[in-house]
Scaffold this motif. Structure first.
Motif, mmCIF file in Angstrom:
data_model
loop_
_atom_site.group_PDB
_atom_site.id
_atom_site.type_symbol
_atom_site.label_atom_id
_atom_site.label_comp_id
_atom_site.label_asym_id
_atom_site.label_seq_id
_atom_site.Cartn_x
_atom_site.Cartn_y
_atom_site.Cartn_z
ATOM 1 N N LEU A 154 0.963 -1.268 0.103
ATOM 2 C CA LEU A 154 -0.076 0.162 -0.008
ATOM 3 C C LEU A 154 0.943 1.312 0.054
ATOM 4 C CD1 LEU A 154 -2.592 1.327 -0.076
ATOM 5 C CD2 LEU A 154 -2.768 1.194 2.484
ATOM 6 N N GLY A 155 2.078 1.411 0.799
ATOM 7 C CA GLY A 155 2.816 2.314 0.781
ATOM 8 C C GLY A 155 3.530 2.761 -0.513
ATOM 9 N N TRP A 156 3.861 1.607 -1.141
ATOM 10 C CA TRP A 156 4.573 1.825 -2.494
ATOM 11 C C TRP A 156 3.552 2.433 -3.455
ATOM 12 C CZ3 TRP A 156 3.528 -0.249 -7.503
ATOM 13 C CH2 TRP A 156 4.564 -0.103 -8.344
ATOM 14 N N MET A 157 2.214 1.727 -3.493
ATOM 15 C CA MET A 157 1.223 2.217 -4.440
ATOM 16 C C MET A 157 0.773 3.521 -4.036
ATOM 17 S SD MET A 157 -1.207 -1.051 -4.956
ATOM 18 C CE MET A 157 -1.564 -1.325 -3.224
ATOM 19 N N ARG A 158 0.434 4.169 -2.955
ATOM 20 C CA ARG A 158 0.542 5.394 -2.535
ATOM 21 C C ARG A 158 1.502 6.524 -3.097
ATOM 22 N NH1 ARG A 158 -3.519 6.882 1.249
ATOM 23 N NH2 ARG A 158 -4.489 5.387 2.537
ATOM 24 N N ARG A 159 2.739 5.862 -3.022
ATOM 25 C CA ARG A 159 3.956 6.833 -3.496
ATOM 26 C C ARG A 159 3.744 6.941 -5.077
ATOM 27 N NH1 ARG A 159 4.120 6.625 1.115
ATOM 28 N NH2 ARG A 159 2.762 8.263 0.636
ATOM 29 N N ILE A 160 3.451 5.852 -5.617
ATOM 30 C CA ILE A 160 3.472 6.096 -7.179
ATOM 31 C C ILE A 160 2.225 6.871 -7.552
ATOM 32 C CG2 ILE A 160 3.103 4.539 -9.466
ATOM 33 C CD1 ILE A 160 5.922 4.361 -8.318
ATOM 34 N N PHE A 161 1.034 6.442 -7.322
ATOM 35 C CA PHE A 161 -0.241 7.142 -7.853
ATOM 36 C C PHE A 161 -0.557 8.411 -7.266
ATOM 37 C CE2 PHE A 161 -1.888 2.220 -7.836
ATOM 38 C CZ PHE A 161 -1.302 2.357 -9.158
ATOM 39 N N GLY A 162 -0.187 8.603 -5.856
ATOM 40 C CA GLY A 162 -0.286 9.823 -5.316
ATOM 41 C C GLY A 162 0.906 10.988 -5.533
ATOM 42 N N ASP A 163 2.060 10.371 -4.999
ATOM 43 C CA ASP A 163 3.070 11.342 -4.877
ATOM 44 C C ASP A 163 3.826 11.343 -6.509
ATOM 45 O OD1 ASP A 163 2.610 11.634 -2.296
ATOM 46 O OD2 ASP A 163 3.936 10.178 -1.709
ATOM 47 N N VAL A 164 4.099 10.165 -7.256
ATOM 48 C CA VAL A 164 4.770 10.515 -8.298
ATOM 49 C C VAL A 164 4.016 10.861 -9.405
ATOM 50 C CG1 VAL A 164 6.296 9.275 -10.159
ATOM 51 C CG2 VAL A 164 6.371 8.784 -7.613
ATOM 52 N N TRP A 165 3.054 10.365 -9.713
ATOM 53 C CA TRP A 165 1.913 10.572 -10.540
ATOM 54 C C TRP A 165 0.898 11.729 -10.318
ATOM 55 C CZ3 TRP A 165 0.318 5.005 -12.685
ATOM 56 C CH2 TRP A 165 1.484 4.372 -13.237
ATOM 57 N N GLU A 166 0.750 12.097 -9.094
ATOM 58 C CA GLU A 166 0.123 13.256 -8.461
ATOM 59 C C GLU A 166 -1.251 13.136 -8.812
ATOM 60 O OE1 GLU A 166 1.820 16.936 -9.129
ATOM 61 O OE2 GLU A 166 3.703 16.516 -8.359
ATOM 62 N N LEU A 167 -1.952 11.913 -8.838
ATOM 63 C CA LEU A 167 -3.243 11.485 -8.822
ATOM 64 C C LEU A 167 -4.009 12.154 -7.495
ATOM 65 C CD1 LEU A 167 -3.246 8.110 -10.422
ATOM 66 C CD2 LEU A 167 -3.936 10.189 -11.596
#
Length: 219
Positions: A154-167
């Protein structure tokens, strides 16, 4: 409005995350009947595991020296990115596997990140777009449980979707999905039923919210 939906589970019709995604999509579709939906199911049609390395390899040689495999990998990365960039809203259905992220999801993300449009540190073509992440775990991983902190997905997915891609990301979690499958968890049947009902209601609410946020962004 348009929707991109990504499913990861290898369990087919028995998938808890796909069932939650169905509820979210139904709510989205009720508010946007006839709107296009693009689907990709990595659990049923995995991406080639070698594609990421092939795409990365193109950075070190001029285009005229790219191998057929490298050209195919670059084209695949572009097609995957096209699906994302064309969507006004997104649903990701991704379970926890062996305490981490599914290999199919990791391959997909790695390949997408090779596309120049999605490279970290570059432009953010998905920034602000609404997305729902639906995830499920067989056991219990909350604070105070023996496996608190064992969920490394979950932490990794939050980083990718929320922080890296800024969704604009909403997360819906469901636990104890192995109750009724693993006899060791039978004692948690009543709790699992409540957890499931709560997750299903939150999935529906997330689907409704998805359309509201999508319309606000398009306006």
């Amino acid at each position: 409005m348009s929707l991109f939906r990504l499913d990861i589970s290898i369990l087919g019709a028995r998938s808890s995350t796909s069932a939650l995604a169905d509820l979210a999509e139904q709510e989205w579709r009720a508010a946007a009947p006839g709107a296009p939906v693009v689907r990709r199911h990595l659990g049923e049609a995995p991406l080639p595991a070698t594609a990421w390395a092939a795409a990365v390899g193109t950075r070190f040689v001029p285009p005229e020296r790219h191998t057929p495999e490298q050209r195919e990998a670059v084209a695949l990365a572009a097609a995957l990115t096209d699906e994302l960039v064309a969507a006004d809203a997104m649903i990701f259905a991704a379970p926890l596997y062996n305490f981490g992220v599914s290999q199919h999801l990791k391959t997909w993300v790695d390949l997408v990140l090779t596309d120049p449009r999605m490279a970290p540190g570059g432009q953010k073509p998905l920034a602000g777009r609404p997305a729902v992440l639906l995830t499920a775990r067989g056991g219990a991983y909350g604070p105070g449980t023996p496996r608190d902190g064992w969920d490394h997905a979950l932490g990794w997915m939050r980083r990718i979707f929320g922080d890296v891609w800024e969704l604009d990301l909403t997360v819906v979690e469901r636990e104890l999905t192995l109750v009724g499958v693993d006899p060791a968890l039978d004692q948690f049947a009543e709790l699992a039923s409540r957890v499931r009902a709560d997750a299903e209601e939150r999935a529906r609410a997330a689907g409704r919210s998805l359309t509201v946020r999508e319309r606000a962004l398009l306006d």
